[in-house]
Structures are given as structure tokens and as C-alpha cells.
Design an enzyme around this catalytic site. Structure first.
Site, PDB file in Angstrom:
ATOM      1  N   LYS A  52       0.840  -1.206   0.000  1.00  0.00           N
ATOM      2  CA  LYS A  52       0.000   0.000   0.000  1.00  0.00           C
ATOM      3  C   LYS A  52       0.877   1.258   0.000  1.00  0.00           C
ATOM      4  O   LYS A  52       0.615   2.211  -0.729  1.00  0.00           O
ATOM      5  CB  LYS A  52      -0.919   0.015   1.231  1.00  0.00           C
ATOM      6  CG  LYS A  52      -2.068  -0.979   1.147  1.00  0.00           C
ATOM      7  CD  LYS A  52      -2.856  -1.065   2.444  1.00  0.00           C
ATOM      8  CE  LYS A  52      -3.994  -2.075   2.316  1.00  0.00           C
ATOM      9  NZ  LYS A  52      -4.678  -2.345   3.572  1.00  0.00           N
ATOM     10  N   GLN A  96      -5.118  -1.809   9.790  1.00  0.00           N
ATOM     11  CA  GLN A  96      -4.980  -3.132   9.166  1.00  0.00           C
ATOM     12  C   GLN A  96      -5.574  -4.218  10.076  1.00  0.00           C
ATOM     13  O   GLN A  96      -5.246  -4.297  11.257  1.00  0.00           O
ATOM     14  CB  GLN A  96      -3.501  -3.400   8.883  1.00  0.00           C
ATOM     15  CG  GLN A  96      -3.221  -4.684   8.130  1.00  0.00           C
ATOM     16  CD  GLN A  96      -3.806  -4.710   6.719  1.00  0.00           C
ATOM     17  OE1 GLN A  96      -3.860  -3.701   6.036  1.00  0.00           O
ATOM     18  NE2 GLN A  96      -4.261  -5.865   6.305  1.00  0.00           N
ATOM     19  N   ASP A 119     -11.441   2.617   4.081  1.00  0.00           N
ATOM     20  CA  ASP A 119     -11.725   1.182   3.978  1.00  0.00           C
ATOM     21  C   ASP A 119     -13.228   0.938   3.806  1.00  0.00           C
ATOM     22  O   ASP A 119     -13.649  -0.143   3.405  1.00  0.00           O
ATOM     23  CB  ASP A 119     -11.246   0.449   5.240  1.00  0.00           C
ATOM     24  CG  ASP A 119      -9.964  -0.336   5.004  1.00  0.00           C
ATOM     25  OD1 ASP A 119      -9.672  -0.646   3.836  1.00  0.00           O
ATOM     26  OD2 ASP A 119      -9.271  -0.655   5.988  1.00  0.00           O
TER      27      ASP A 119
END
Length: 293
Positions: A52, A96, A119
């Protein structure tokens, strides 16, 4: 059979985003800034977060990686999230998953400012998605929609079967495939571990989206000819014949299923690369929304 090449499409998307960022720079505007928090040192998560950060560099975003030890308490993580929520320089951030056992994932997701939740996991964003309102769509489902759209895969009036009901892929996918518009307008069946006669259901499907995490679960005899197959599964299967000692395998018995399918995503190189591309796209949207405020 056509391969839905996520690697190629994600490269195209990154090039489009890079061009947008270049324009921003030329106009003297602030470029998007994505932050990621990772708690602990799970190998797969570290690899994923690393890619990422690399992708941010490639498109010209600023990025910040915050590593916290696996012993981090829930209170400490909530404090860090509060800092990012209040930091005007950060346009979007992700935490995460999975998180260590001592931390309540739901509590963490709820603490993220919905306008920075790139997200798309916050209930406010999930609810807006379910109501067809403009919002951040979770990156993996967003990536699947983009693949279907760019390969012009017909979804209207089709029977879509989703295997797996996770909040990250299965549940949102079932909502999105049934929404008005393209891709969408299909009739959706959401299946899971308690579904009876799953083979009967999958054999009637025009489109199958599987996100189970069970290697080679979907067999050729479970699908009809010319079905569209989207494989979200990604499992490390031990394999001594290769140097790293494992191979990445999807939910689909690719070798046999690909002989019957009209479109299929490979693993790796299908849905995976799309997830990161759409996370970047959501971050760009977050920056634009902030600017328009």
C-alpha cells in the site's frame, strides 16, 4: 474464456490517479495523504501494508505508516486513531485487520472518522452504501465492481451467487450486485456455511463471487457453462517444490473451472491488486470531498 486481469486494470487505475495527482500539484493543491496503522507483526499484513505504501509513492500520494507492537492496548490504539481523526494533513487512514485478541475490532472501526474511513467499514459508510448514497465502498467489493465494469460483464437480470458473508466482502457484494445501475441489477443469493444444497444453487448462477478462504473449493461440476467467476479467496498452501515453500491459491479450482467459465479472475493477479487500487481511489475521493467542503 476471458481472464479478468486485475493486475492490468489496477495499473490503469493507478496511472489515472497519478495523472489526477499531477494536476493537483500543478495547481498548487495539497496531494492526498493516506495513513495506515498496523498492530503486531503478522507476515501477510506487513506485506500488504508495505505494498500500500509503495502504491502511494507510485501515484504521488503522501503516506504514513504507523507500526504498533502486538502488546498495544485498546486504549492506546484508540488514542492513536483520535490523533489521526484530528490531523488535518491526513485525508484517509486504515487500521490493518486482523487486530490482536485484546482489541475489540468493532470499537476500533466505530472510532474512525467516517469522512476518513477509506476502507468503508464504518457503519455510517456501510449504511450509506446499502442505501445507494455516495460513500466509500469497501476496497475489495469496489475493485470487483470496477473489474466487471471495465470488462463490460453484463450483470442486469443475471443470477449472482455470493459465497461467504463477511462484512468485508460477501455482505457488501450481495448489496452492491442487487443495487440499481451497472454493475448491479442482478438477483442475488447470499450463501454461507449453513446453506443447504450449495451445489444446486451455484450450478444455476450466472455470476459467482466466492470469498471463503477455502483453497480450490469451487469445482467445475458446481458451475454452469459460461458462468462468470470472481475468486476473492487467497490462501497460502504449503508447496515444497517452490523456493518460498508455499503457493497462493484461491477458492476456485482454476485449472478445471476456467475451461467452463466465460470470465474468471486469476489468483494471484485478479481481485488482490484491485483492492489496493481502489483504496487509493477512495483516498483521492476523501481529498476531493474535503476540498469541496
Amino acid at each position: 474464456m476471458k481472464l479478468l486481469d486485475g493486475k492490468k486494470v489496477s495499473d490503469d487505475i493507478k496511472n489515472e490517479i497519478a495523472a489526477e495527482v499531477l494536476k493537483m500539484k500543478e495547481n498548487g493543491e495539497k496531494v492526498p495523504h493516506l495513513a495506515a496503522i498496523i498492530v503486531g507483526n503478522d507476515g501477510a499484513s506487513l506485506t500488504y501494508v508495505g505494498s500500500k505504501v509503495k502504491s502511494c509513492e507510485r501515484v504521488g500520494f503522501e503516506s504514513t505508516l504507523i507500526k504498533m507492537p502486538s502488546t498495544t492496548s485498546e486504549t492506546e490504539l484508540l488514542k492513536k486513531i483520535k490523533e489521526l481523526n484530528e490531523d488535518d494533513n491526513i485525508d484517509g487512514f486504515i487500521v490493518q485487520l486482523p487486530l490482536p485478541k485484546q482489541i475489540d475490532t468493532q470499537k476500533i472501526i466505530l472510532a474512525i472518522d467516517p469522512s476518513k474511513d477509506v476502507d468503508g467499514f464504518h457503519p455510517e459508510n456501510f449504511g450509506k452504501m446499502a442505501l445507494d448514497m455516495t460513500t466509500f465502498i469497501p476496497a475489495t467489493p469496489f475493485g470487483i465492481l470496477e473489474l466487471l465494469e471495465r470488462y463490460n460483464v453484463e450483470t442486469k437480470g443475471k443470477h449472482t451467487v455470493v459465497i461467504g458473508r463477511s462484512h468485508i466482502v460477501g455482505r457488501p457484494m450481495s448489496i452492491l450486485m442487487g443495487r440499481k445501475g451497472f454493475p448491479g441489477n442482478s438477483t442475488v443469493t447470499l450463501t454461507h456455511s449453513h446453506t443447504k444444497n450449495i451445489n444446486q444453487i451455484t450450478s444455476q448462477a450466472d455470476i459467482i463471487i466466492t470469498a471463503l478462504g477455502v483453497p480450490n473449493y469451487l469445482k467445475a461440476e458446481m458451475i454452469k457453462d459460461d458462468a462468470v467467476i470472481i475468486d476473492v479467496g487467497i490462501t497460502r498452501v504449503p508447496d515444497e517444490s517452490i523456493e518460498k515453500g508455499y503457493k497462493i491459491t484461491g477458492d476456485v479450482d482454476f485449472e478445471n473451472v476456467s475451461k467452463k467459465a466465460s470470465f474468471i479472475t486469476p489468483v494471484p493477479g485478479g481481485v488482490g491488486p484491485m483492492t489496493i487500487a481502489m483504496l487509493l481511489k477512495n483516498t483521492l475521493l476523501a481529498r476531493e470531498q474535503k476540498k469541496n467542503k
